[in-house]
Design a protein around this motif. Structure first.
Motif, PDB file in Angstrom:
ATOM      1  N   GLY A  10       0.819  -1.212   0.000  1.00 17.38           N
ATOM      2  CA  GLY A  10       0.000   0.000   0.000  1.00 17.38           C
ATOM      3  C   GLY A  10       0.849   1.258   0.000  1.00 17.38           C
ATOM      4  N   VAL A  11       1.923   1.254   0.779  1.00 18.47           N
ATOM      5  CA  VAL A  11       2.835   2.404   0.796  1.00 18.47           C
ATOM      6  C   VAL A  11       3.433   2.607  -0.597  1.00 18.47           C
ATOM      7  N   GLY A  12       3.811   1.509  -1.234  1.00 19.93           N
ATOM      8  CA  GLY A  12       4.331   1.600  -2.600  1.00 19.93           C
ATOM      9  C   GLY A  12       3.288   2.125  -3.569  1.00 19.93           C
ATOM     10  N   ASN A  13       2.040   1.682  -3.408  1.00 18.26           N
ATOM     11  CA  ASN A  13       0.964   2.166  -4.275  1.00 18.26           C
ATOM     12  C   ASN A  13       0.762   3.664  -4.119  1.00 18.26           C
ATOM     13  N   PHE A  14       0.792   4.135  -2.871  1.00 21.69           N
ATOM     14  CA  PHE A  14       0.651   5.578  -2.644  1.00 21.69           C
ATOM     15  C   PHE A  14       1.810   6.347  -3.270  1.00 21.69           C
ATOM     16  N   ALA A  15       3.007   5.811  -3.171  1.00 22.35           N
ATOM     17  CA  ALA A  15       4.183   6.493  -3.725  1.00 22.35           C
ATOM     18  C   ALA A  15       4.096   6.620  -5.246  1.00 22.35           C
ATOM     19  N   VAL A  16       3.758   5.527  -5.919  1.00 25.68           N
ATOM     20  CA  VAL A  16       3.681   5.610  -7.381  1.00 25.68           C
ATOM     21  C   VAL A  16       2.476   6.427  -7.823  1.00 25.68           C
ATOM     22  N   HIS A  17       1.400   6.363  -7.058  1.00 25.04           N
ATOM     23  CA  HIS A  17       0.209   7.161  -7.394  1.00 25.04           C
ATOM     24  C   HIS A  17       0.535   8.649  -7.311  1.00 25.04           C
ATOM     25  N   ARG A  18       1.207   9.050  -6.240  1.00 26.60           N
ATOM     26  CA  ARG A  18       1.586  10.458  -6.071  1.00 26.60           C
ATOM     27  C   ARG A  18       2.577  10.883  -7.163  1.00 26.60           C
ATOM     28  N   ALA A  19       3.500  10.005  -7.518  1.00 26.37           N
ATOM     29  CA  ALA A  19       4.462  10.334  -8.568  1.00 26.37           C
ATOM     30  C   ALA A  19       3.757  10.575  -9.897  1.00 26.37           C
ATOM     31  N   VAL A  20       2.763   9.760 -10.201  1.00 26.18           N
ATOM     32  CA  VAL A  20       2.011   9.943 -11.443  1.00 26.18           C
ATOM     33  C   VAL A  20       1.216  11.249 -11.385  1.00 26.18           C
ATOM     34  N   LEU A  21       0.595  11.539 -10.249  1.00 28.74           N
ATOM     35  CA  LEU A  21      -0.149  12.794 -10.126  1.00 28.74           C
ATOM     36  C   LEU A  21       0.779  14.000 -10.297  1.00 28.74           C
ATOM     37  N   ASN A  22       1.973  13.924  -9.754  1.00 27.66           N
ATOM     38  CA  ASN A  22       2.927  15.034  -9.848  1.00 27.66           C
ATOM     39  C   ASN A  22       3.569  15.155 -11.224  1.00 27.66           C
ATOM     40  N   GLN A  30      -7.221  13.313 -19.573  1.00 26.33           N
ATOM     41  CA  GLN A  30      -8.265  12.535 -20.238  1.00 26.33           C
ATOM     42  C   GLN A  30      -9.058  11.645 -19.287  1.00 26.33           C
ATOM     43  N   VAL A  31      -8.762  11.714 -18.012  1.00 25.71           N
ATOM     44  CA  VAL A  31      -9.473  10.880 -17.052  1.00 25.71           C
ATOM     45  C   VAL A  31     -10.799  11.545 -16.684  1.00 25.71           C
ATOM     46  N   PRO A  32     -11.754  10.780 -16.147  1.00 26.71           N
ATOM     47  CA  PRO A  32     -13.058  11.361 -15.798  1.00 26.71           C
ATOM     48  C   PRO A  32     -12.959  12.498 -14.789  1.00 26.71           C
ATOM     49  N   TRP A  33     -14.012  13.298 -14.727  1.00 28.53           N
ATOM     50  CA  TRP A  33     -14.020  14.501 -13.900  1.00 28.53           C
ATOM     51  C   TRP A  33     -13.807  14.215 -12.428  1.00 28.53           C
ATOM     52  N   PHE A  34     -14.323  13.069 -11.935  1.00 31.06           N
ATOM     53  CA  PHE A  34     -14.219  12.809 -10.501  1.00 31.06           C
ATOM     54  C   PHE A  34     -12.783  12.531 -10.065  1.00 31.06           C
ATOM     55  N   PHE A  35     -11.912  12.207 -11.023  1.00 29.46           N
ATOM     56  CA  PHE A  35     -10.496  12.003 -10.712  1.00 29.46           C
ATOM     57  C   PHE A  35      -9.870  13.301 -10.210  1.00 29.46           C
ATOM     58  N   HIS A  36     -10.365  14.424 -10.691  1.00 26.76           N
ATOM     59  CA  HIS A  36      -9.783  15.723 -10.356  1.00 26.76           C
ATOM     60  C   HIS A  36     -10.368  16.343  -9.085  1.00 26.76           C
ATOM     61  N   LEU A  37     -11.341  15.678  -8.465  1.00 27.40           N
ATOM     62  CA  LEU A  37     -11.922  16.212  -7.231  1.00 27.40           C
ATOM     63  C   LEU A  37     -10.848  16.373  -6.164  1.00 27.40           C
ATOM     64  N   LEU A  38     -10.956  17.437  -5.422  1.00 25.66           N
ATOM     65  CA  LEU A  38     -10.031  17.733  -4.331  1.00 25.66           C
ATOM     66  C   LEU A  38      -8.583  17.822  -4.815  1.00 25.66           C
ATOM     67  N   GLY A  39      -8.386  18.305  -6.016  1.00 23.85           N
ATOM     68  CA  GLY A  39      -7.035  18.456  -6.549  1.00 23.85           C
ATOM     69  C   GLY A  39      -6.331  17.139  -6.801  1.00 23.85           C
ATOM     70  N   GLY A  40      -7.072  16.109  -7.140  1.00 21.92           N
ATOM     71  CA  GLY A  40      -6.487  14.793  -7.378  1.00 21.92           C
ATOM     72  C   GLY A  40      -6.435  13.934  -6.123  1.00 21.92           C
ATOM     73  N   ARG A  41      -6.794  14.507  -5.011  1.00 14.53           N
ATOM     74  CA  ARG A  41      -6.731  13.757  -3.748  1.00 14.53           C
ATOM     75  C   ARG A  41      -7.853  12.730  -3.623  1.00 14.53           C
ATOM     76  N   PHE A  42      -8.916  12.896  -4.397  1.00 16.25           N
ATOM     77  CA  PHE A  42     -10.000  11.916  -4.368  1.00 16.25           C
ATOM     78  C   PHE A  42      -9.484  10.543  -4.775  1.00 16.25           C
ATOM     79  N   SER A  43      -8.611  10.522  -5.771  1.00 18.82           N
ATOM     80  CA  SER A  43      -8.062   9.241  -6.210  1.00 18.82           C
ATOM     81  C   SER A  43      -7.176   8.626  -5.124  1.00 18.82           C
TER      82      SER A  43
END
Length: 88
Positions: A10-22, A30-43
């Motif tokens: 899970g820690v690794g998943n959070f790290a790669v997820h944050r890296a992709v967001l950054n 091109q991702v759906p609108w709800f992906f961008h909720l809370l500045g990407g923090r919803f994902s």
């Protein structure tokens, strides 16, 4: 033991997820609108719920969920690698 392994995945998943967001990759536009909720923090919240659910199931003795989360983590890592290296 499996709970600790699930947590580390899970820690690794959070790290790669944050890296992709950054990375601000064009694919993120091109991702759906709800992906961008809370500045990407919803994902990231969805990522947390996935981790919490997997850890609860593993704590209850379900080894299958540990395998599922390991596979999910592998797919996450592979897709993050593709995005971050510019192969997609």
């Amino acid at each position: 033991m499996l709970i600790a392994l699930t947590f580390l995945l899970g820690v690794g998943n959070f790290a790669v997820h944050r890296a992709v967001l950054n990375s601000e990759h064009p694919l993120l536009g091109q991702v759906p609108w709800f992906f961008h909720l809370l500045g990407g923090r919803f994902s990231l919240l969805v990522e947390f719920i996935m981790l919490l659910g997997a850890m609860l199931m593993v704590a209850d003795g379900s080894v299958g969920w540990a395998w599922f989360y390991a596979g999910y983590s592998a797919v996450n890592a592979g897709s993050a690698w593709l995005i971050l290296t510019g192969r997609v």
